[in-house]
Design an enzyme around this catalytic site. Sequence first.
Site, short mmCIF file in Angstrom:
data_model
loop_
_atom_site.label_atom_id
_atom_site.label_comp_id
_atom_site.label_asym_id
_atom_site.label_seq_id
_atom_site.Cartn_x
_atom_site.Cartn_y
_atom_site.Cartn_z
N LYS A 194 -9.41 -1.72 1.77
CA LYS A 194 -9.54 -0.79 2.79
C LYS A 194 -10.17 -0.02 1.74
O LYS A 194 -10.85 0.62 2.67
CB LYS A 194 -7.72 -0.61 2.81
N CYS A 219 2.00 -7.66 14.47
CA CYS A 219 1.43 -7.92 16.14
C CYS A 219 0.34 -9.00 16.44
O CYS A 219 -0.33 -9.40 16.98
CB CYS A 219 0.55 -6.50 16.26
N TYR A 239 -1.04 -3.88 -7.51
CA TYR A 239 -0.65 -4.62 -5.85
C TYR A 239 -2.12 -4.46 -4.63
O TYR A 239 -3.46 -3.29 -4.58
CB TYR A 239 0.39 -3.92 -5.15
N ASP A 289 -9.39 -8.85 9.60
CA ASP A 289 -9.21 -8.18 9.10
C ASP A 289 -10.27 -6.93 9.21
O ASP A 289 -9.54 -5.39 10.27
CB ASP A 289 -8.32 -7.70 7.80
N ARG A 335 1.93 -12.60 -0.81
CA ARG A 335 0.09 -12.69 -0.04
C ARG A 335 -0.11 -13.76 -0.30
O ARG A 335 -0.07 -14.37 -1.89
CB ARG A 335 -0.57 -11.44 -0.24
N ARG A 350 1.13 -1.12 -0.29
CA ARG A 350 0.16 0.29 0.22
C ARG A 350 0.62 0.63 0.71
O ARG A 350 2.24 1.23 0.91
CB ARG A 350 -0.35 -0.05 1.13
N SER A 404 -0.02 -3.45 12.35
CA SER A 404 0.81 -4.51 11.60
C SER A 404 1.45 -5.13 12.36
O SER A 404 2.51 -4.68 13.36
CB SER A 404 1.48 -4.10 10.30
N HIS A 440 -10.79 -1.31 11.85
CA HIS A 440 -9.94 -2.76 11.17
C HIS A 440 -9.30 -3.52 12.25
O HIS A 440 -8.74 -3.69 13.40
CB HIS A 440 -8.54 -1.43 11.46
C1 OXD Z 1 -3.23 -4.24 6.53
C2 OXD Z 1 -3.79 -5.10 5.96
O1 OXD Z 1 -2.17 -3.41 5.51
O2 OXD Z 1 -4.48 -5.94 6.19
O3 OXD Z 1 -3.22 -3.87 7.63
O4 OXD Z 1 -2.82 -5.68 4.72
MN MN Z 2 -5.41 -5.01 8.12
#
Ligand code: OXD
Ligand code: MN
Length: 587
Positions: A205, A249, A196, A276, A370, A68, A247, A225
């Site tokens: 998102k 965690c 991407y 997510d 991913r 991102r 992220s 989130h």
């Molecule tokens: C993020 C994802 O970046 O879920 O939070 O990909």
């Molecule tokens: Mn996420």
Amino acid sequence: MLNKLVLDWIKEMECLLEPESIIWIDGSEAQLDNLRNTACKTGELGRLNREKLPNCYLHRTAVNDVARVEDRTFICTKLKSTAGPTNNWLDPQSAYNMLYGIAKGCYRGKIMYVIPYSMGPIDSPYAKIGIEITDSIYVVLNMAIMTRLGRDVLQKLENITNFVKGLHCSCELDAQKRYICHFPEDNAIISVNSGYGGNVLLGKKCFALRIASFLGRAEGWLAEHMLIIGIKTPAGEVKYIAAAFPSACGKTNLAMLTLPEIYQRKGYEVFCVGDDIAWMRKGQDGRLWAINPENGFFGVAPGTNKKSNPHALACTKKDTIFTNVVQNLDDNTVWWEGLDGKSPENALNWKGKPWNGKMSIEKGAHPNSRFTSPAKNCPSISKEFDSPLGVPISAIIFGGRRAQITPLVYEAKNWNHGVFIGSIMASETTAAAAGKTGIVRRDPMAMLPFCGYNIGEYFNHWIEIGKSLGEKAPKIFNVNWFRQDQQGNFIWPGFGENFRVLEWILNRCSGTINAKETAIGYIPFEDSINIDGLPLNLESLSNILKVDKNLWKHEAENIEKFYAKFSDTLPAALKLQLSALTSAIKE
Ligand code: OXD
Ligand code: MN
């Protein structure tokens, strides 16, 4: 008969983009299979081993297009103040002019795919509909995993006028002209020059967080989130928890937690509702209810293995699209750093270059590589996954990665205190990331890059939701699995053992256990956390539960500096929470 608003917009886009033809995605397996075959012919996808990885494909993005791009992500609202101090802002008219300039004629010689999709189960009163236009089959096939799409959605669209318009144009993948723009006042998203996932799967998102958070504020609900899990107790009751983490965690690991054996034996079970995103609102019974608007997982591959996340690994064994992982040429399967077993010796790295796992200083899989897998592949998927009304939430957890300061778990004194805890969420950079370690990054509610409007007003919206829930509001907690000893070793074992903390949280929710009141909130008594069978003694547990007033004094000063960024938009209720903390730690 299709909605005229939809047809008019498609016509307008057709004139702008000038495609050779248009294909409406109907969601049928036959159509998706045709697209998979076409993408395999053009090289956009590679088919993987049909026996070992049935219906699985590999895709490689451009090397300059692997994540991102927050610095190129914009909220375009008439007033800059609507976007607030934490978002990049563009004036909507100038943004449309610039983006339509980039998009003009960019589908020439290409097919325009029109994807009608639903975020949320199609029959859910809380689902919302979007249409994404794209020139990429990779996008179509990912959206087919991540959302519910096709004919049924079009049918639903006949009766409604509000849908989110999403335009994606691959263009030349020129990083200088890459823009991910959101127009929340028009329910529109435009993404150009990227391929991407996080930038181009517009349901995720862009819609389910940025646009949805804006809609949620106007309509009285929350787009967060957050993962959602269900926990079945030995008595057969199922309680649901929503949790937000920055992220790195272990959010996906918690979403798909595998229970330690002692809890399996006692009769507990854990179910995954989402990994997510959670859309949450007050239900008819006055409690907070959550749906997961997605239909699949777009998970980070590296580090996923039998120990860290066996369920995620199981998800990837069929019907999955892999992006930027290693291709093992011996058996045409995939590999990534942290996967069980040896690295392959005859392989291609994420860039498609020969790689043998040895001499290279470069990683084989991109760190942000991913897997896109259907949610139904998850062995622990909840039976409520498709439930139109979602699940009732008993507890909300915020978390972060802190070597010191934040205890293993603590409970907010009340809802507003919980909002304060969410607003100061923070994580420290790890040794794995470039740059200095131990730098504290604040990421309120893990929404910093995803809140589609002014974050001060977002905090206020949380406070308002709490008022409307009153006594029935979920309890709010903070967890930190990452406390370290003097040598830098993690003290808490993490992974499935985190369930021991969830057990305390559930006991607090049902009111069956007392806790110690401290300056920062309620902390467990040492004997309230079950450490049976763990390589951890009571003294270590007591250390990670401790509230060090000196460290918290320093923390409060840092929070004050952080809060200064929000100036007059910060709700008075949160300023009050900060002064309450400052005086409590002085006592
Ligand atoms: C993020 C994802 O970046 O879920 O939070 O990909
Ligand atoms: Mn996420």
